[in-house]
Design an enzyme around this catalytic site. Structure first.
Site, short mmCIF file in Angstrom:
data_model
loop_
_atom_site.label_atom_id
_atom_site.label_comp_id
_atom_site.label_asym_id
_atom_site.label_seq_id
_atom_site.Cartn_x
_atom_site.Cartn_y
_atom_site.Cartn_z
N CYS A 128 46.29 28.40 -46.11
CA CYS A 128 45.58 27.14 -45.85
C CYS A 128 44.47 26.87 -46.88
CB CYS A 128 45.03 27.15 -44.43
SG CYS A 128 44.22 28.69 -43.98
N HIS A 249 38.69 23.50 -42.93
CA HIS A 249 38.12 24.51 -43.84
C HIS A 249 37.40 23.79 -44.98
CE1 HIS A 249 40.41 27.45 -41.77
NE2 HIS A 249 41.22 27.88 -42.72
#
Ligand code: A2P
Length: 338
Positions: A128, A249
């Site tokens: 990710c 994130h």
């Protein structure tokens, strides 16, 4: 044209996003099979307003399936992806099980979508933080030639899964319910998923440690970045940090380039990059935030500045919803390429 799609790990943090991405993007689904563990078999999830009963994953689950999206962890992918391929399905795997396998394309559609067609049954979805970083770094690399990066990640708990989301929520609720003083937020709230309390804390460990002192997660940026960008000499020194954020994130990146790079030229490249929003007006405190990017398909980049400690260096801050671009959305985009 329309496909029989299966989702392995349909009840997980990424799995439920996969269902929504298929629906939201109008993917041509003829039939949707939702698979999870025995714990979830018989429960129902909604797709386009209809209830779909979750089935228990077995080696026989893939009969008639065209595309199988896997997000139930590396062990399940290793064990069951071959069954899916043998049954004639193409697997898009969100785990790290096959990412570095030379027979398996590792794809971010905005970077190397053409690699997907070389698959032999399995296509891997990248880490990710790597996928989100490359959304900004790759366009810069194409224009200026990136030799190396130093980066720190600020990773949300939903990247760990549904139990980690609950752990941060439970610890926050406990702290508030007990009406504690701020300086009494000691490391005594119950932790099961992480080695330490995540609420009101940051953990400089994501994944397990290697002999070098880096974690496995930290090396994914270099290893996967090389493969995705077709850039075998790319180097990345990364510190991965888990933060008490539910979703999205953030990555602080300092990158060194072969060619001279100016802020204006970098902004021009980033403003034109697909799947990326440029939010960069520091004078009015405008920069990407995980709370703003959560739930959005596009990643966002800002805080763009000349790096003061490198020749031809640029520093920037890139944020992305890791359940979407870092996982479910990227997987569905790969399925769209197919
Ligand atoms: P279940 O909900 O039945 O446990 P997360 O990453 O959010 O923790 O989600 C993990 C996903 O992987 C869930 O959908 C979970 O299903 C699924 N899963 C875990 N173990 C198995 C297993 N042995 N067989 C099939 N699915 C599994």
């Amino acid at each position: 044209m329309s496909k029989h799609v299966a989702i392995v790990g349909a009840t997980g943090a990424v799995g439920v996003e996969m269902i929504q991405c298929l629906e939201r993007r109008g993917f041509p689904v003829r039939e949707l099979t939702l698979l999870a563990s025995a714990r979830s078999a018989g429960k129902k999830l909604k797709y386009k307003g209809a209830d779909i009963t979750i089935k228990y994953l077995t080696p026989e689950s893939f009969a008639g399936v065209d595309i199988a999206l896997f997000s139930a962890g590396g062990g399940i992918s290793k064990e069951y992806a071959p069954h899916a391929v043998n049954a004639g399905a193409i697997v898009v795997d969100n785990s790290s099980a096959f990412r570095i396998d030379p027979d398996v394309p590792l794809v971010v559609p905005e970077v190397n979508g053409a690699d997907a067609k070389n698959h032999k049954g399995i296509i891997a979805n990248p880490n990710c933080s790597t996928a989100i970083t490359l959304m900004a770094l790759y366009p810069l690399h194409k224009a200026f030639g990136c030799s190396r990066v130093f980066a720190s990640t600020y990773q949300a708990v939903s990247g760990t899964g549904a139990q980690a989301i609950e752990e941060l929520a439970a610890q926050s609720r406990q702290w508030a319910a007990e009406d504690r003083a701020w300086d009494a937020a000691a490391l005594d709230l119950e932790s099961k998923v992480y080695p330490y309390q995540i609420a009101f804390n940051v953990l400089p460990q994501v994944d397990s440690f290697l002999d070098t002192g880096y974690t496995k997660e930290e090396m994914k940026m270099e290893n996967e970045g090389r493969k995705i960008m077709h850039h075998p000499t790319f180097r990345a020194s990364v510190t991965c940090v888990r933060v008490p954020v539910f979703r999205a994130h953030s990555i602080a990146v300092s990158a060194e380039f072969d060619k001279p790079i100016s802020v204006a030229a970098a902004r021009e490249v980033l403003a034109a990059a697909p799947g990326l929003d440029l939010i960069d007006d520091p004078a009015s405190s405008k920069y990407p935030l995980p709370l703003h990017v959560a739930g959005r398909d596009n990643c966002a980049v800002g805080r763009i500045r000349k790096d003061c400690a490198m020749e031809n260096g640029l520093s920037f801050w890139v944020v992305g919803d890791q359940l979407l671009k870092g996982a479910a959305l990227n997987a569905v985009q790969i399925a769209e390429l197919l």
